[in-house]
Design a protein around this motif. Structure first.
Motif, PDB file in Angstrom:
ATOM      1  N   ILE A 160      35.147  25.622  38.214  1.00 51.90           N
ATOM      2  CA  ILE A 160      35.040  25.771  36.761  1.00 51.90           C
ATOM      3  C   ILE A 160      36.345  26.227  36.118  1.00 51.90           C
ATOM      4  N   GLY A 161      37.384  26.446  36.918  1.00 49.12           N
ATOM      5  CA  GLY A 161      38.657  26.874  36.338  1.00 49.12           C
ATOM      6  C   GLY A 161      39.696  27.152  37.406  1.00 49.12           C
ATOM      7  N   ALA A 162      40.939  27.272  36.945  1.00 51.13           N
ATOM      8  CA  ALA A 162      42.050  27.662  37.818  1.00 51.13           C
ATOM      9  C   ALA A 162      42.714  28.886  37.208  1.00 51.13           C
ATOM     10  N   ILE A 252      33.022  28.276  41.408  1.00 55.23           N
ATOM     11  CA  ILE A 252      34.197  29.088  41.721  1.00 55.23           C
ATOM     12  C   ILE A 252      35.378  28.776  40.785  1.00 55.23           C
ATOM     13  N   ILE A 253      36.285  29.758  40.715  1.00 50.55           N
ATOM     14  CA  ILE A 253      37.582  29.620  40.047  1.00 50.55           C
ATOM     15  C   ILE A 253      38.642  29.648  41.143  1.00 50.55           C
ATOM     16  N   ARG A 290      46.634  23.152  40.554  1.00 54.69           N
ATOM     17  CA  ARG A 290      47.848  22.702  39.865  1.00 54.69           C
ATOM     18  C   ARG A 290      47.680  22.710  38.348  1.00 54.69           C
ATOM     19  N   TYR A 291      46.440  22.677  37.856  1.00 59.27           N
ATOM     20  CA  TYR A 291      46.225  22.617  36.413  1.00 59.27           C
ATOM     21  C   TYR A 291      46.711  23.879  35.712  1.00 59.27           C
ATOM     22  N   ILE A 292      46.588  25.018  36.370  1.00 52.70           N
ATOM     23  CA  ILE A 292      47.075  26.242  35.731  1.00 52.70           C
ATOM     24  C   ILE A 292      48.599  26.269  35.727  1.00 52.70           C
TER      25      ILE A 292
END
Length: 386
Positions: A160-162, A252-253, A290-292
């Motif tokens: 759900i996120g980075a 998870i993040i 890699r998105y963050i």
């Protein structure tokens, strides 16, 4: 006793006289009225050229007009010789170039103390007016949508996120002590952020000391506290796509090795002597994480205030960083981004490796790793990159 009283009265009279002498002699320095400033020279002309306007303001004409409308207030103020459009221009140029106050003062024909006051005023307005709109608290439905996007774009399920932390460098703040010193011998505060696959920040936390590690910062942040209290609206555990075992795993993040392995925080396997299964997992996690890194790259390449140490006190630096993150989401939603901005990230990481893990989290990581070797979870090209 009477002599002391007389001396005090004399001193007060002297201070009162000096105060009168220090009053501003004019509202705007006469030299600044002789020539049109940068704003009056280019504002109307740049509006006619969309590309030049975007290059100068870091946003489109429509986005700029919407920002002006959002920040405009109906209250009547005296001595408004500096328009709201000019104030926003000064603030955006400060963020976009990282110029000091005196240089901007020369560009816009006003005093450097006025420039500083304008930037503080506009940054506060942007945060107050737009933070709830551009950084809303995600609902369970929002998290589920982000999980679908992560699976579609990075092929990492239930993500759900980075998350990552970056150092915001400062120039020797007063009375700093040693708390701002990081492990790279810089003076800094930390920006901790979670993003989605659209390079939008989902949550940010700013202001932790530079010497703290990512895991410490996360545990003290609002998002870390909500994760611990199960109050972040994260969906209930779910099965992996097409997994016949029907094993339930948490959403998870993903983060790097600086974060502790927790129920809802997933980090790579540590070390170099890893098994084939572990190397595949680390590659798959890296594709999601890699998105963050790209989000920080877009932030820093659009707002070059992050390219050099900020010559302001820590509280002002926190305000600047919050404003830049809000504007990052604001522009990203309206104007998109340039792919080249995602390739270079000049903001240094807050690299302090953490070893904190839980048994439940280790078991979940192993199940993800096993799944990535099954026909349902394997990628055709994953063996080429491990």
């Amino acid at each position: 006793m009477e002599k002391i009283d007389t001396d005090i009265i004399a001193l007060l009279l002297i201070l009162k006289k000096r105060k009168k002498q220090c009053r501003r002699r004019w509202w705007r320095h006469p030299l600044n009225t002789l020539y049109p400033n940068q704003f009056h020279n280019i504002y109307q002309r740049r509006r006619l050229d969309a590309d030049r306007f975007f290059s100068y303001y870091r946003m489109s004409v429509n986005s700029f007009d919407e920002l002006v409308l959002a920040l405009r207030e109906n209250s009547i103020k005296f001595r408004t010789y500096i328009t709201l459009e000019e104030k926003i221009t000064i603030t955006l140029r400060f963020l976009a170039t990282g110029k000091d106050f005196k240089t901007l003062a020369e560009d816009f024909g006003i005093g450097h103390t006025t420039v500083r006051a304008i930037i503080i005023e506009i940054c506060k307005k942007i945060w107050m007016k737009l933070a709830s709109q551009e950084l809303p608290v995600p609902t369970t439905e929002n998290w589920l949508q982000k999980a679908e996007e992560f699976y579609e774009n990075s092929q990492f399920p239930l993500c759900i996120g980075a998350v990552d932390g970056k150092q915001i460098r400062l120039v020797n703040p007063k009375n700093r002590g040693s708390l701002f010193d990081d492990n790279k011998h810089y003076l800094s505060i930390i920006l901790l952020a979670v993003c989605d696959t659209n390079y939008l920040f989902t949550s940010i936390d700013i202001g932790a000391y530079g010497r703290d590690g990512d895991n410490q910062i996360l545990s003290r942040s609002n998002i870390g506290k909500k994760l611990k209290n199960n109050s972040l609206n994260i969906p209930m555990d779910s099965t992996l796509p097409n997994d016949n075992s029907k094993c339930q795993l948490p959403y998870i993040i993903v983060g790097d090795e600086a974060f502790g392995l927790q129920r809802n925080i997933m980090r790579p396997y540590p070390g170099k002597k890893l098994s084939y299964e572990q190397r595949v997992f680390n590659y798959r996690l890296c594709r999601a994480r890699r998105y963050i890194e790209c989000s920080f790259g877009i932030l820093a390449n659009k707002w070059k205030i992050f390219h050099t140490p900020m010559m302001v006190e820590p509280n002002f630096a926190i305000l600047i960083t919050k404003t830049a993150c809000v504007l990052h989401n604001y522009v990203r939603r309206r104007d998109g981004y340039r792919f080249s901005d995602t390739l270079v990230n000049v903001i240094p990481s807050a690299d302090r490796v953490s070893s904190g893990t839980t048994q439940e989290a280790r078991q979940a990581r192993d199940k993800f790793a096993n799944y990535f070797l099954t026909p349902e979870g394997r990628l055709p090209w994953q063996d080429k990159y491990i």
